[in-house]
Design an enzyme around this catalytic site. Structure first.
Site, PDB file in Angstrom:
ATOM      1  N   HIS A  68     -12.184 -37.050 -41.048  1.00 58.71           N
ATOM      2  CA  HIS A  68     -12.641 -35.960 -40.188  1.00 58.71           C
ATOM      3  C   HIS A  68     -11.643 -35.593 -39.099  1.00 58.71           C
ATOM      4  O   HIS A  68     -11.638 -34.468 -38.609  1.00 58.71           O
ATOM      5  CB  HIS A  68     -13.969 -36.350 -39.503  1.00 58.71           C
ATOM      6  CG  HIS A  68     -15.089 -36.544 -40.473  1.00 58.71           C
ATOM      7  ND1 HIS A  68     -16.185 -37.321 -40.196  1.00 58.71           N
ATOM      8  CD2 HIS A  68     -15.266 -36.078 -41.728  1.00 58.71           C
ATOM      9  CE1 HIS A  68     -17.005 -37.317 -41.236  1.00 58.71           C
ATOM     10  NE2 HIS A  68     -16.472 -36.566 -42.172  1.00 58.71           N
ATOM     11  N   ASP A  80     -17.601 -37.342 -47.472  1.00 57.76           N
ATOM     12  CA  ASP A  80     -18.907 -36.983 -46.904  1.00 57.76           C
ATOM     13  C   ASP A  80     -19.994 -36.915 -47.981  1.00 57.76           C
ATOM     14  O   ASP A  80     -21.129 -37.303 -47.744  1.00 57.76           O
ATOM     15  CB  ASP A  80     -18.833 -35.616 -46.204  1.00 57.76           C
ATOM     16  CG  ASP A  80     -18.026 -35.690 -44.911  1.00 57.76           C
ATOM     17  OD1 ASP A  80     -17.521 -36.789 -44.594  1.00 57.76           O
ATOM     18  OD2 ASP A  80     -17.899 -34.653 -44.230  1.00 57.76           O
ATOM     19  N   ARG A 105     -19.789 -54.086 -60.081  1.00 56.15           N
ATOM     20  CA  ARG A 105     -19.199 -54.467 -58.806  1.00 56.15           C
ATOM     21  C   ARG A 105     -19.207 -53.243 -57.904  1.00 56.15           C
ATOM     22  O   ARG A 105     -18.540 -52.239 -58.195  1.00 56.15           O
ATOM     23  CB  ARG A 105     -17.761 -54.954 -59.005  1.00 56.15           C
ATOM     24  CG  ARG A 105     -17.093 -55.274 -57.703  1.00 56.15           C
ATOM     25  CD  ARG A 105     -15.645 -55.724 -57.807  1.00 56.15           C
ATOM     26  NE  ARG A 105     -15.121 -55.726 -56.448  1.00 56.15           N
ATOM     27  CZ  ARG A 105     -13.876 -55.428 -56.109  1.00 56.15           C
ATOM     28  NH1 ARG A 105     -12.974 -55.147 -57.032  1.00 56.15           N
ATOM     29  NH2 ARG A 105     -13.511 -55.418 -54.850  1.00 56.15           N
ATOM     30  N   HIS A 150     -14.961 -53.374 -48.387  1.00 57.69           N
ATOM     31  CA  HIS A 150     -13.998 -52.629 -49.190  1.00 57.69           C
ATOM     32  C   HIS A 150     -13.379 -51.540 -48.299  1.00 57.69           C
ATOM     33  O   HIS A 150     -13.550 -50.348 -48.524  1.00 57.69           O
ATOM     34  CB  HIS A 150     -14.676 -52.044 -50.431  1.00 57.69           C
ATOM     35  CG  HIS A 150     -13.731 -51.736 -51.559  1.00 57.69           C
ATOM     36  ND1 HIS A 150     -13.842 -52.296 -52.805  1.00 57.69           N
ATOM     37  CD2 HIS A 150     -12.649 -50.923 -51.619  1.00 57.69           C
ATOM     38  CE1 HIS A 150     -12.874 -51.832 -53.588  1.00 57.69           C
ATOM     39  NE2 HIS A 150     -12.141 -51.000 -52.887  1.00 57.69           N
ATOM     40  N   GLU A 195      -8.665 -56.594 -51.519  1.00 64.09           N
ATOM     41  CA  GLU A 195      -7.234 -56.302 -51.361  1.00 64.09           C
ATOM     42  C   GLU A 195      -6.738 -56.301 -49.916  1.00 64.09           C
ATOM     43  O   GLU A 195      -6.377 -55.236 -49.383  1.00 64.09           O
ATOM     44  CB  GLU A 195      -6.890 -54.952 -52.010  1.00 64.09           C
ATOM     45  CG  GLU A 195      -7.026 -54.943 -53.503  1.00 64.09           C
ATOM     46  CD  GLU A 195      -6.536 -53.638 -54.125  1.00 64.09           C
ATOM     47  OE1 GLU A 195      -5.825 -52.864 -53.465  1.00 64.09           O
ATOM     48  OE2 GLU A 195      -6.881 -53.388 -55.301  1.00 64.09           O
ATOM     49  N   ASN A 336      -7.025 -57.700 -58.934  1.00 67.59           N
ATOM     50  CA  ASN A 336      -7.057 -56.239 -59.074  1.00 67.59           C
ATOM     51  C   ASN A 336      -5.699 -55.803 -59.592  1.00 67.59           C
ATOM     52  O   ASN A 336      -4.703 -55.862 -58.868  1.00 67.59           O
ATOM     53  CB  ASN A 336      -7.312 -55.564 -57.723  1.00 67.59           C
ATOM     54  CG  ASN A 336      -8.730 -55.750 -57.227  1.00 67.59           C
ATOM     55  OD1 ASN A 336      -9.525 -56.473 -57.839  1.00 67.59           O
ATOM     56  ND2 ASN A 336      -9.057 -55.114 -56.121  1.00 67.59           N
ATOM     57  N   TYR A 338      -3.281 -53.006 -61.790  1.00 66.58           N
ATOM     58  CA  TYR A 338      -3.131 -51.667 -62.343  1.00 66.58           C
ATOM     59  C   TYR A 338      -1.787 -51.454 -63.029  1.00 66.58           C
ATOM     60  O   TYR A 338      -1.726 -51.029 -64.163  1.00 66.58           O
ATOM     61  CB  TYR A 338      -3.283 -50.607 -61.231  1.00 66.58           C
ATOM     62  CG  TYR A 338      -4.700 -50.520 -60.685  1.00 66.58           C
ATOM     63  CD1 TYR A 338      -5.588 -49.597 -61.186  1.00 66.58           C
ATOM     64  CD2 TYR A 338      -5.132 -51.370 -59.677  1.00 66.58           C
ATOM     65  CE1 TYR A 338      -6.887 -49.511 -60.699  1.00 66.58           C
ATOM     66  CE2 TYR A 338      -6.431 -51.295 -59.188  1.00 66.58           C
ATOM     67  CZ  TYR A 338      -7.300 -50.359 -59.698  1.00 66.58           C
ATOM     68  OH  TYR A 338      -8.578 -50.288 -59.228  1.00 66.58           O
ATOM     69  N   GLU A 404     -10.639 -55.620 -60.876  1.00 67.91           N
ATOM     70  CA  GLU A 404     -10.368 -54.197 -61.061  1.00 67.91           C
ATOM     71  C   GLU A 404      -9.237 -54.082 -62.060  1.00 67.91           C
ATOM     72  O   GLU A 404      -8.229 -54.785 -61.946  1.00 67.91           O
ATOM     73  CB  GLU A 404      -9.886 -53.520 -59.755  1.00 67.91           C
ATOM     74  CG  GLU A 404     -10.952 -53.230 -58.757  1.00 67.91           C
ATOM     75  CD  GLU A 404     -10.410 -52.593 -57.473  1.00 67.91           C
ATOM     76  OE1 GLU A 404      -9.364 -51.917 -57.509  1.00 67.91           O
ATOM     77  OE2 GLU A 404     -11.056 -52.788 -56.431  1.00 67.91           O
TER      78      GLU A 404
END
Ligand SMILES: *[C@@H]1O[C@H](CO)[C@@H](O)[C@H](O)[C@H]1NC(C)=O
Ligand SMILES: *[C@@H]1O[C@H](CO)[C@@H](O)[C@H](O)[C@H]1NC(C)=O
Ligand SMILES: *[C@@H]1O[C@H](CO)[C@@H](O)[C@H](O)[C@H]1NC(C)=O
Ligand SMILES: *[C@@H]1O[C@H](CO)[C@@H](O)[C@H](O)[C@H]1NC(C)=O
Ligand SMILES: *[C@@H]1O[C@H](CO)[C@@H](O)[C@H](O)[C@H]1NC(C)=O
Length: 497
Positions: A68, A80, A105, A150, A195, A336, A338, A404
């Site tokens: 914001h 939002d 999760r 998180h 993380e 996690n 990627y 993840e």
């Protein structure tokens, strides 16, 4: 003679038998099957999907504030409304159930439970929301895996200093205590923090570059991580003393664990890979397994700090008691994972303190990966296998969750690349379990659907479901990957080709 012939016949029969078994075995080996020791699920987090940012007594989180009031988000978007999951959590549960997944999760928004961050002000409507949600998951045969934090801590605590402030340890412990007290009868798997590296380093560097630099880089990263580690181990200790006997749950932490390859065959670059592992991952898992930071980090930061004119290391020290409390303060480690990176040694010494300079390495992606996704996926998933063995060999083969794993693409329902990625990753995970002896209890895909991806807004697409973000109803549509998962889970079998 007779005997000899008989023996021959026997050998012949045995050889035929071996031949038949080999063929059958060969046919069997052309597919792999996961047994019931590994659970499959999806992962999300509160700020990224819930919306309802100020409903029913929720307080302001740092992400409400950033979206914001700052230019942090590249596409100016906010959470939002996001996926509107605060209102549509039953829709989400239906999607998870329809794919045959058994774990979800998700994270609890600290600011829904404790709007100001502190324990004197508990928001009953926030408590009720997650209580109903947890009940609905369980009623649908889905196990809740709850992340406590998180990244969306209360703005009021951030003004105080956020994770740079030692009191955050107490605030987070009180918050965790509230969650155990109200949900621990039903929630048996907890992830304290998601993380730490991403918050303490990646986000801090983003903030410094784009918003304002309130905290000194090169120092605040280490303070932030220090307090997160202490918060985690305090929560672990609290649970053992107060809840473990009656609730019998398990507690872990989710760490960012990408894989790294040396840019060249030089010894310098290979050592740089070791350093990068240490600075992103060893930084956290070493204290949790052995009670202290990795020796290389302690020595490196100490010597650079003194060169830069500090009186002591910028890396904080654990007391003896803290070391004892930290050691083995987990039931599982969340991985996690990627992507992969290349690493080049960078031995320049900067007079300005910085985490990147302490690490003495440059990390980069190969531009070729952007035009050849098959090659990229091969590197990514090979990297996952490497890092799982690295953890097994260096940190006493802990129980792991793949908490993840996900693939970012341009969007679209026919996500052939994501299907290939998940398939390749599943093969690596199967191999890790059945060949390498690694104890992987869960495989959780990021994400159930396309979500608000922090500073990148809604541009990255990682979902099994696509979400129409211009539709007030936020309609979810399955991608090919959702169909693939549904088929896979019917037998938990993959054919190898
Ligand atoms: C795994 O669990 C399911 C459901 O409980 C059961 O139907 C199935 O037979 C089990 N599979 C194996 C290989 O044990
Ligand atoms: C975001 O907002 C700023 C300030 O209003 C504007 O300059 C910029 O063009 C916007 N960016 C996008 C992607 O809309
Ligand atoms: C998806 O794309 C792949 C490759 O581009 C193509 O072979 C396949 O037929 C497509 N599937 C659907 C359902 O459109
Ligand atoms: C599943 O396989 C693993 C690895 O081979 C083994 O340790 C475990 O006992 C098996 N679990 C079940 C339920 O069969
Ligand atoms: C998304 O929703 C809007 C508004 O309902 C609709 O006009 C649009 O066609 C939808 N987009 C897609 C790709 O379905």
């Amino acid at each position: 003679m007779f005997c000899y012939q008989f023996l021959n016949l026997k050998i012949f029969v045995i050889m035929i038998a071996i031949f038949v078994i080999a063929i059958l075995g060969g046919v069997r080996c052309a597919s792999i099957t996961f047994n019931n020791s590994t659970s499959f699920g999806v992962a999300t987090s509160a700020y990224q999907i819930e919306g309802a940012w100020n409903e029913n007594g929720k307080g302001e989180s740092i992400w409400d504030y950033y979206t914001h009031n700052t230019r942090l988000i590249t596409d100016n978007s906010t959470g939002d409304v996001a996926c509107d999951s605060y209102h549509q959590y039953k829709v989400d549960i239906d999607l998870i159930k329809s794919m045959g997944l058994k774990q979800y999760r998700f994270s609890i928004a600290w600011t829904r439970i404790l709007p100001t961050g502190q324990i004197d002000n508990i928001n009953q409507k926030g408590l009720d929301h997650y209580s109903n949600f947890i009940d609905a998951l369980i009623a649908n045969g889905i196990e809740p895996v709850v992340t406590m934090y998180h990244w969306d801590h209360p703005r009021s605590l951030d003004i105080l200093g956020g994770w740079n402030h030692p009191k955050m340890v107490t605030y987070m412990r009180d918050y965790a205590d509230t969650l155990f007290f109200h949900y621990g009868d039903r929630v048996k798997t907890w992830i304290t923090i998601n993380e730490p590296h991403s918050v303490c380093v990646v986000l801090a560097q983003y903030l410094a570059a784009r918003v304002d630099s309130t905290f000194p880089l090169g120092t605040s990263e280490y303070m932030c991580a220090h307090h997160m580690l202490l918060a985690h181990s305090e929560i672990w200790g609290l649970y053992q003393r107060k809840y473990k006997r009656t609730q019998r749950g398990k507690i872990g932490i989710a760490l960012s664990v990408q894989s790294y390859f040396p840019a060249t065959d030089s010894l310098e670059d290979k050592l740089a890979v070791e350093r990068v592992y240490e600075y992103t991952f060893g930084w956290f898992i070493n204290p949790l397994v052995f009670g202290d930071y990795p020796t290389g980090m302690k020595k490196g930061i100490q010597s650079r700090s003194l060169q830069q004119g500090f009186q002591e290391s910028r890396l904080p020290k654990f007391s003896k008691l803290q070391q004892i409390t930290l050691r083995q303060s987990f039931d599982f480690i969340g991985v996690n994972n990627y992507i992969s990176f290349y690493v080049r040694a960078d031995r320049t010494l900067s007079q300005n303190p910085s985490f990147t300079n302490d690490r003495q390495a440059t990390v980069f992606e190969d531009p070729e990966w952007n035009t050849n996704y098959e090659k990229k996926i091969k590197i990514y998933t090979t990297g996952l296998g490497n890092i799982l063995r690295h953890i097994r060999d260096n940190y006493k083969n802990p129980v792991l969750f793949i908490s993840e794993q996900g693939y970012n693409n341009q969007g679209g329902l026919n996500d052939t690349d994501r299907v290939l990625y998940i398939k390749s990753a599943l093969k690596v995970v199967w191999n890790a379990i059945n060949v390498d002896g690694i104890r992987i209890k869960s495989y959780l895909i990021w994400s159930l659907m396309d979500v608000f991806e922090w500073v990148s807004g809604y541009a990255p697409k990682l979902g099994l479901y696509s979400v129409n973000f211009t539709d007030p109803k936020r309609t979810r549509t399955p991608k090919e990957s959702a169909k693939f998962i549904t088929e896979f889970l019917k037998t938990k079998t993959l054919t190898l080709s």
